[in-house]
Scaffold this motif. Structure first.
Motif, mmCIF file in Angstrom:
data_model
loop_
_atom_site.group_PDB
_atom_site.id
_atom_site.type_symbol
_atom_site.label_atom_id
_atom_site.label_comp_id
_atom_site.label_asym_id
_atom_site.label_seq_id
_atom_site.Cartn_x
_atom_site.Cartn_y
_atom_site.Cartn_z
ATOM 1 N N LEU A 1 4.138 10.029 -47.028
ATOM 2 C CA LEU A 1 4.002 11.296 -46.095
ATOM 3 C C LEU A 1 3.058 12.473 -46.077
ATOM 4 N N ASP A 2 2.453 12.952 -45.141
ATOM 5 C CA ASP A 2 1.755 14.430 -44.972
ATOM 6 C C ASP A 2 2.691 15.348 -44.416
ATOM 7 N N VAL A 3 4.081 15.006 -44.027
ATOM 8 C CA VAL A 3 4.988 15.888 -43.296
ATOM 9 C C VAL A 3 6.315 15.881 -44.492
ATOM 10 N N PRO A 4 6.964 16.844 -44.462
ATOM 11 C CA PRO A 4 8.210 17.020 -45.192
ATOM 12 C C PRO A 4 9.072 15.738 -44.788
ATOM 13 N N LEU A 5 9.760 15.257 -45.839
ATOM 14 C CA LEU A 5 10.819 14.267 -45.759
ATOM 15 C C LEU A 5 12.031 15.213 -45.752
ATOM 16 N N ILE A 6 12.880 15.041 -44.526
ATOM 17 C CA ILE A 6 14.244 15.467 -44.538
ATOM 18 C C ILE A 6 15.243 14.280 -45.064
ATOM 19 N N THR A 7 16.039 14.522 -45.831
ATOM 20 C CA THR A 7 17.175 13.739 -45.991
ATOM 21 C C THR A 7 18.466 14.178 -45.727
ATOM 22 N N PHE A 8 19.668 13.370 -45.797
ATOM 23 C CA PHE A 8 20.636 14.025 -44.884
ATOM 24 C C PHE A 8 21.786 13.290 -45.672
ATOM 25 N N ALA A 9 22.895 13.982 -45.512
ATOM 26 C CA ALA A 9 24.326 13.541 -45.835
ATOM 27 C C ALA A 9 25.463 13.789 -44.686
ATOM 28 N N GLY A 10 26.382 13.029 -44.329
ATOM 29 C CA GLY A 10 27.583 13.547 -43.475
ATOM 30 C C GLY A 10 28.532 14.134 -44.049
ATOM 31 N N ALA A 11 28.781 15.410 -43.306
ATOM 32 C CA ALA A 11 29.708 16.278 -43.606
ATOM 33 C C ALA A 11 31.140 15.710 -44.044
ATOM 34 N N PRO A 12 31.839 16.609 -45.078
ATOM 35 C CA PRO A 12 32.992 15.804 -45.102
ATOM 36 C C PRO A 12 34.140 15.702 -44.011
ATOM 37 N N PHE A 13 34.120 16.593 -43.050
ATOM 38 C CA PHE A 13 34.955 16.367 -41.915
ATOM 39 C C PHE A 13 34.816 15.186 -41.118
ATOM 40 N N THR A 14 33.264 15.028 -40.788
ATOM 41 C CA THR A 14 32.939 13.906 -40.071
ATOM 42 C C THR A 14 33.137 12.616 -40.770
ATOM 43 N N ILE A 15 32.853 12.709 -42.170
ATOM 44 C CA ILE A 15 32.974 11.354 -42.758
ATOM 45 C C ILE A 15 34.540 11.154 -42.788
ATOM 46 N N ALA A 16 35.283 12.238 -43.047
ATOM 47 C CA ALA A 16 36.911 11.956 -43.329
ATOM 48 C C ALA A 16 37.252 11.454 -41.857
ATOM 49 N N SER A 17 36.848 11.612 -40.768
ATOM 50 C CA SER A 17 37.280 11.250 -39.326
ATOM 51 C C SER A 17 37.165 9.888 -39.433
ATOM 52 N N TYR A 18 35.972 9.286 -39.838
ATOM 53 C CA TYR A 18 35.710 7.824 -39.995
ATOM 54 C C TYR A 18 36.847 7.196 -40.982
ATOM 55 N N LEU A 19 36.874 7.836 -42.141
ATOM 56 C CA LEU A 19 37.679 7.151 -43.281
ATOM 57 C C LEU A 19 39.179 7.164 -42.815
ATOM 58 N N ILE A 20 39.533 7.980 -42.123
ATOM 59 C CA ILE A 20 40.931 8.168 -41.731
ATOM 60 C C ILE A 20 41.330 7.402 -40.332
ATOM 61 N N GLU A 21 40.596 7.404 -39.503
ATOM 62 C CA GLU A 21 40.673 6.871 -37.956
ATOM 63 C C GLU A 21 40.429 5.245 -38.307
ATOM 64 N N GLY A 22 39.517 4.864 -39.053
ATOM 65 C CA GLY A 22 39.074 3.424 -39.205
ATOM 66 C C GLY A 22 37.883 3.069 -38.301
ATOM 67 N N ARG A 23 37.617 4.072 -37.453
ATOM 68 C CA ARG A 23 36.305 3.748 -36.546
ATOM 69 C C ARG A 23 36.152 5.065 -35.818
ATOM 70 N N PRO A 24 35.264 5.325 -34.926
ATOM 71 C CA PRO A 24 35.109 6.337 -34.166
ATOM 72 C C PRO A 24 36.156 6.590 -33.354
ATOM 73 N N SER A 25 36.543 7.925 -32.970
ATOM 74 C CA SER A 25 37.777 8.346 -32.256
ATOM 75 C C SER A 25 37.308 9.375 -31.301
ATOM 76 N N LYS A 26 37.891 9.491 -30.230
ATOM 77 C CA LYS A 26 37.867 10.771 -29.533
ATOM 78 C C LYS A 26 38.610 11.855 -29.814
ATOM 79 N N GLY A 27 40.033 11.574 -29.970
ATOM 80 C CA GLY A 27 41.062 12.540 -30.196
ATOM 81 C C GLY A 27 41.335 13.017 -31.682
ATOM 82 N N TYR A 28 40.667 12.054 -32.635
ATOM 83 C CA TYR A 28 41.066 12.344 -33.996
ATOM 84 C C TYR A 28 42.628 12.628 -34.395
#
Length: 354
Positions: free
Chosen positions: A132-159
Motif C-alpha cells: 500500500l501507498d496509503v494507510p491501512l486501517i484495521t478494525f475490531a468490533g466493539a464489545p456491545f456490538t459483539i455481545a449483541s450477536y453472541l447473546i442474541e445468536g444472530r442479528p436483532s432489531k430489539g436486542y
C-alpha cells in the motif's frame, strides 16, 4: 512510490491539502469483480487466504482513489479464538451455534490467541503493509456490538436478550464486557505490530442504548480499550454506529483521535456535542448514492464545507456501503471530494458548484 498520509494527518488535526476520504465496506458487494470472487468463496474463506484477502482490500484503493485501505475482514473473526462457533449466513449475518446465555457461558470463553488462531489475518496485514501507498486501517468490533450477536445468536432489531442480561444480570454482563474488551485490546495490538497504520472500533448497534445505559453498561469498557491502547502512535477511531447522536456527549474523555458520525447529526453539531476535542469522520447517508450525481455532489459539498471549518476532518459515509451502490458514482464522488476540498482549502472559502 510516494506515501499518502492525509488520513493520518487529518486524524491528528494537522494541515492537509485536501480532505481524505475512505468508505466503510469499501471492499464489498457494490464491486462486480468482488461479486465474482464471492461466487467462489465465502467471506470467511476469503479471510483465511491472505493473498486473496489482501487483493480484495487493495481493489477499492486502485479503483476509487481513496486515501486509506480498510482491512478485508469481519468483526466476528476474533471471537472464533474465544471458543465461539459461528457462520456468516447470506442475507442474515452472523449466526452463533453456541450463544452466550449464562454466567457459565461467559466463564467458558477462552483468552484470544491471535498468533495461534488468527495468523492468516496478521499475514494479510503484513502483505498489505508492503503493497500500500496509503494507510491501512484495521478494525475490531466493539464489545456491545459483539455481545449483541453472541447473546442474541444472530442479528436483532430489539436486542431483548442482550438488554435482559444487562439489566437482570449486571455482574455477568460486566464480566462479558471485560473479556470482550481484553479480546479487542490484544487483537488491535497485534494488528498494529504487524503493519496496521490506524484502527477503527466499530460499535454499530450501541445507538440502541439510552445515554444513561451507555454510560453504565458500555462506556467503562470503551474507555478502558482506548486508554490501554493510548501508547500506540496511530490514529484511533471510534464509530458508535447508527442513531448514536445522543451518545456523543458521553465520549469527551475517550483517548481516541477520531469519532465517526452517522448521517443523523451534522458535522458541526457532532463537533459541538463532542466538545471540539476530536477529529470527526463522516457522514453522507450511504443511500444517497442512489440519487442523481448532481444531488450527491450537492450534499457532499455541504458536508465538506462544515468539515473544513476546523482542522481534523475525514470524509466517509454514515454507515457502510450497500450492494446496490454504483462503482462509477463512488469513483466520481471521490474525485469530487478531492478536487472541491483542495480548492476550498487553498482559497480559504467554499466554492460554488456552478
Amino acid at each position: 512510490m510516494s506515501y499518502n498520509d492525509r488520513l493520518i494527518r487529518a486524524s491528528f488535526k494537522q494541515q492537509v491539502d485536501r480532505v481524505p476520504v475512505w468508505y466503510m465496506r469499501q471492499a464489498g458487494r457494490y464491486d462486480p469483480e468482488y461479486r465474482k470472487i464471492k461466487e467462489k468463496y465465502s467471506l470467511l474463506e476469503i479471510c483465511k487466504q491472505p493473498e486473496l484477502a489482501a487483493e480484495v482490500t487493495l481493489m477499492p484503493v486502485r479503483k476509487l482513489g481513496v486515501d486509506a485501505a480498510i482491512l478485508y475482514s469481519d468483526i466476528m473473526n476474533p471471537v472464533a479464538s474465544l471458543g465461539i462457533d459461528f457462520d456468516i449466513v447470506k442475507n442474515i449475518g452472523p449466526v452463533i451455534d453456541n450463544p452466550i446465555r449464562s454466567a457459565a457461558d461467559v466463564d467458558r470463553l477462552r483468552p484470544i490467541d491471535v498468533e495461534g488462531d488468527l495468523s492468516h489475518i496478521l499475514e494479510t496485514i503484513r502483505i498489505l503493509d508492503k503493497e500500500l501507498d496509503v494507510p491501512l486501517i484495521t478494525f475490531a468490533g466493539a464489545p456491545f456490538t459483539i455481545a449483541s450477536y453472541l447473546i442474541e445468536g444472530r442479528p436483532s432489531k430489539g436486542y431483548i436478550r442482550t438488554k435482559t442480561m444487562m439489566y437482570s444480570e449486571p455482574e455477568v454482563w460486566h464480566k462479558l464486557m471485560q473479556k470482550l474488551g481484553d479480546m479487542v485490546i490484544t487483537y488491535v495490538r497485534a494488528h498494529i505490530a504487524n503493519g496496521g497504520k490506524a484502527f477503527q472500533l466499530f460499535d454499530s448497534w450501541v445507538g440502541a442504548l439510552s445515554p444513561k445505559d451507555f454510560r453504565t453498561y458500555v462506556l467503562p469498557t470503551i474507555t478502558r480499550i482506548f486508554t490501554e491502547l493510548s501508547d500506540l502512535n496511530v490514529p484511533k477511531i471510534y464509530f458508535p454506529g447508527v442513531a448514536s447522536g445522543e451518545l456523543l456527549p458521553a465520549l469527551h474523555n475517550l483517548q481516541a483521535d477520531v469519532i465517526g458520525l452517522d448521517w443523523r447529526v451534522s458535522i458541526s453539531e457532532g463537533r459541538q456535542r463532542l466538545g471540539g476535542k476530536f477529529a470527526v469522520q463522516g457522514n453522507l447517508d450511504p443511500y444517497l448514492l442512489t440519487a442523481p450525481m448532481e444531488l450527491i455532489k450537492e450534499q457532499a459539498k455541504v458536508i465538506i464545507d462544515e468539515g473544513i471549518k476546523e482542522p481534523g476532518y475525514i470524509f466517509n459515509l454514515g454507515h457502510g456501503l450497500f450492494p446496490e451502490a454504483s462503482l462509477e458514482k463512488l469513483r466520481e464522488l471521490t474525485a469530487y471530494i478531492h478536487e472541491y476540498s483542495a480548492e476550498a482549502l487553498k482559497t480559504g472559502v467554499t466554492v460554488s458548484n456552478d
